[in-house]
Write a protein that holds these residues in place. Structure first.
Motif, PDB file in Angstrom:
ATOM      1  N   LYS A  85      37.515  -4.246  48.379  1.00  0.00           N
ATOM      2  CA  LYS A  85      38.342  -5.498  47.789  1.00  0.00           C
ATOM      3  C   LYS A  85      37.553  -5.568  46.323  1.00  0.00           C
ATOM      4  N   ARG A  86      38.121  -5.600  45.173  1.00  0.00           N
ATOM      5  CA  ARG A  86      37.084  -5.893  44.048  1.00  0.00           C
ATOM      6  C   ARG A  86      36.790  -7.275  43.826  1.00  0.00           C
ATOM      7  N   VAL A  87      35.476  -7.352  43.607  1.00  0.00           N
ATOM      8  CA  VAL A  87      34.828  -9.048  43.722  1.00  0.00           C
ATOM      9  C   VAL A  87      34.221  -9.127  42.486  1.00  0.00           C
ATOM     10  N   ALA A  88      33.946  -8.436  41.608  1.00  0.00           N
ATOM     11  CA  ALA A  88      33.489  -8.630  40.398  1.00  0.00           C
ATOM     12  C   ALA A  88      33.215  -7.273  39.351  1.00  0.00           C
ATOM     13  N   SER A  89      33.062  -7.679  38.296  1.00  0.00           N
ATOM     14  CA  SER A  89      33.039  -6.517  37.268  1.00  0.00           C
ATOM     15  C   SER A  89      31.856  -7.044  36.077  1.00  0.00           C
ATOM     16  N   SER A  90      31.439  -5.727  35.568  1.00  0.00           N
ATOM     17  CA  SER A  90      30.469  -5.934  34.435  1.00  0.00           C
ATOM     18  C   SER A  90      30.985  -4.868  33.392  1.00  0.00           C
ATOM     19  N   THR A  91      30.776  -5.438  32.017  1.00  0.00           N
ATOM     20  CA  THR A  91      31.276  -4.559  30.746  1.00  0.00           C
ATOM     21  C   THR A  91      30.031  -4.229  29.869  1.00  0.00           C
ATOM     22  N   THR A  92      28.813  -4.706  30.349  1.00  0.00           N
ATOM     23  CA  THR A  92      27.636  -4.489  29.615  1.00  0.00           C
ATOM     24  C   THR A  92      26.468  -4.111  30.430  1.00  0.00           C
ATOM     25  N   PRO A  93      25.806  -3.064  29.801  1.00  0.00           N
ATOM     26  CA  PRO A  93      24.602  -2.498  30.438  1.00  0.00           C
ATOM     27  C   PRO A  93      23.401  -3.442  30.289  1.00  0.00           C
ATOM     28  N   PRO A  94      22.227  -3.321  31.277  1.00  0.00           N
ATOM     29  CA  PRO A  94      22.346  -2.764  32.295  1.00  0.00           C
ATOM     30  C   PRO A  94      23.406  -3.487  33.360  1.00  0.00           C
ATOM     31  N   PHE A  95      24.115  -2.725  34.154  1.00  0.00           N
ATOM     32  CA  PHE A  95      25.354  -3.318  34.852  1.00  0.00           C
ATOM     33  C   PHE A  95      24.673  -4.030  35.915  1.00  0.00           C
ATOM     34  N   SER A  96      24.952  -5.229  36.067  1.00  0.00           N
ATOM     35  CA  SER A  96      24.558  -6.230  37.278  1.00  0.00           C
ATOM     36  C   SER A  96      25.464  -7.234  37.458  1.00  0.00           C
ATOM     37  N   MET A  97      26.117  -7.409  38.727  1.00  0.00           N
ATOM     38  CA  MET A  97      26.880  -8.206  39.277  1.00  0.00           C
ATOM     39  C   MET A  97      26.400  -9.201  40.159  1.00  0.00           C
ATOM     40  N   THR A  98      26.919 -10.204  40.362  1.00  0.00           N
ATOM     41  CA  THR A  98      26.468 -11.266  41.650  1.00  0.00           C
ATOM     42  C   THR A  98      27.603 -11.135  42.490  1.00  0.00           C
ATOM     43  N   TRP A  99      27.248 -11.127  43.802  1.00  0.00           N
ATOM     44  CA  TRP A  99      28.133 -11.044  44.655  1.00  0.00           C
ATOM     45  C   TRP A  99      27.891 -12.451  45.660  1.00  0.00           C
ATOM     46  N   ASN A 100      28.810 -13.400  45.870  1.00  0.00           N
ATOM     47  CA  ASN A 100      28.587 -14.713  46.481  1.00  0.00           C
ATOM     48  C   ASN A 100      28.955 -14.504  48.052  1.00  0.00           C
ATOM     49  N   THR A 101      27.934 -14.435  49.022  1.00  0.00           N
ATOM     50  CA  THR A 101      28.439 -14.171  50.432  1.00  0.00           C
ATOM     51  C   THR A 101      28.603 -15.612  51.083  1.00  0.00           C
ATOM     52  N   ARG A 102      28.319 -16.786  50.415  1.00  0.00           N
ATOM     53  CA  ARG A 102      28.817 -17.864  50.761  1.00  0.00           C
ATOM     54  C   ARG A 102      30.185 -18.062  51.373  1.00  0.00           C
ATOM     55  N   GLY A 103      30.340 -18.591  52.792  1.00  0.00           N
ATOM     56  CA  GLY A 103      31.736 -18.686  53.117  1.00  0.00           C
ATOM     57  C   GLY A 103      32.175 -17.417  53.835  1.00  0.00           C
ATOM     58  N   LEU A 104      31.194 -16.355  53.964  1.00  0.00           N
ATOM     59  CA  LEU A 104      31.530 -15.191  54.565  1.00  0.00           C
ATOM     60  C   LEU A 104      31.131 -15.204  56.097  1.00  0.00           C
ATOM     61  N   LYS A 105      31.566 -14.550  56.847  1.00  0.00           N
ATOM     62  CA  LYS A 105      31.084 -14.513  58.331  1.00  0.00           C
ATOM     63  C   LYS A 105      29.908 -13.490  58.180  1.00  0.00           C
TER      64      LYS A 105
END
Length: 88
Positions: free
Chosen positions: A39-59
């Motif tokens: 499942k797509r959760v984030a995207s970035s259009t600017t190098p360097p490509f870095s995204m934040t994945w929020n794991t709060r609420g996940l089991k």
């Protein structure tokens, strides 16, 4: 080419996770998307490509991260898969 460089496969993570990606192409890389368990959760259009994945609420479980890069010509490629364990 595209690869996830952080977090490493086998990592134990929690909270906000910084996902760092190396992406290059003979044409410009225009976008990188982060997928978690398909499942797509984030995207970035600017190098360097870095995204934040929020794991709060996940089991607490093991999740598979994969990224997809797109170039200016409309081509795309998938990264390696990285398995990480989310803890509480």
């Amino acid at each position: 080419s595209i690869s996830i460089v952080s977090p490493l496969s086998g990592s134990v993570v929690s909270g906000s996770v910084n996902v760092q990606v190396l992406a290059s192409d003979n044409k410009a890389v225009t976008k990188v998307e982060l997928y978690v368990n398909g499942k797509r959760v984030a995207s970035s259009t600017t190098p360097p490509f870095s995204m934040t994945w929020n794991t709060r609420g996940l089991k607490a479980a093991t999740y598979t991260l994969q990224c997809r890069a797109y170039d200016a010509a409309g081509n795309s490629a998938w990264s390696n898969s990285v398995k990480v364990t989310v803890t509480k």
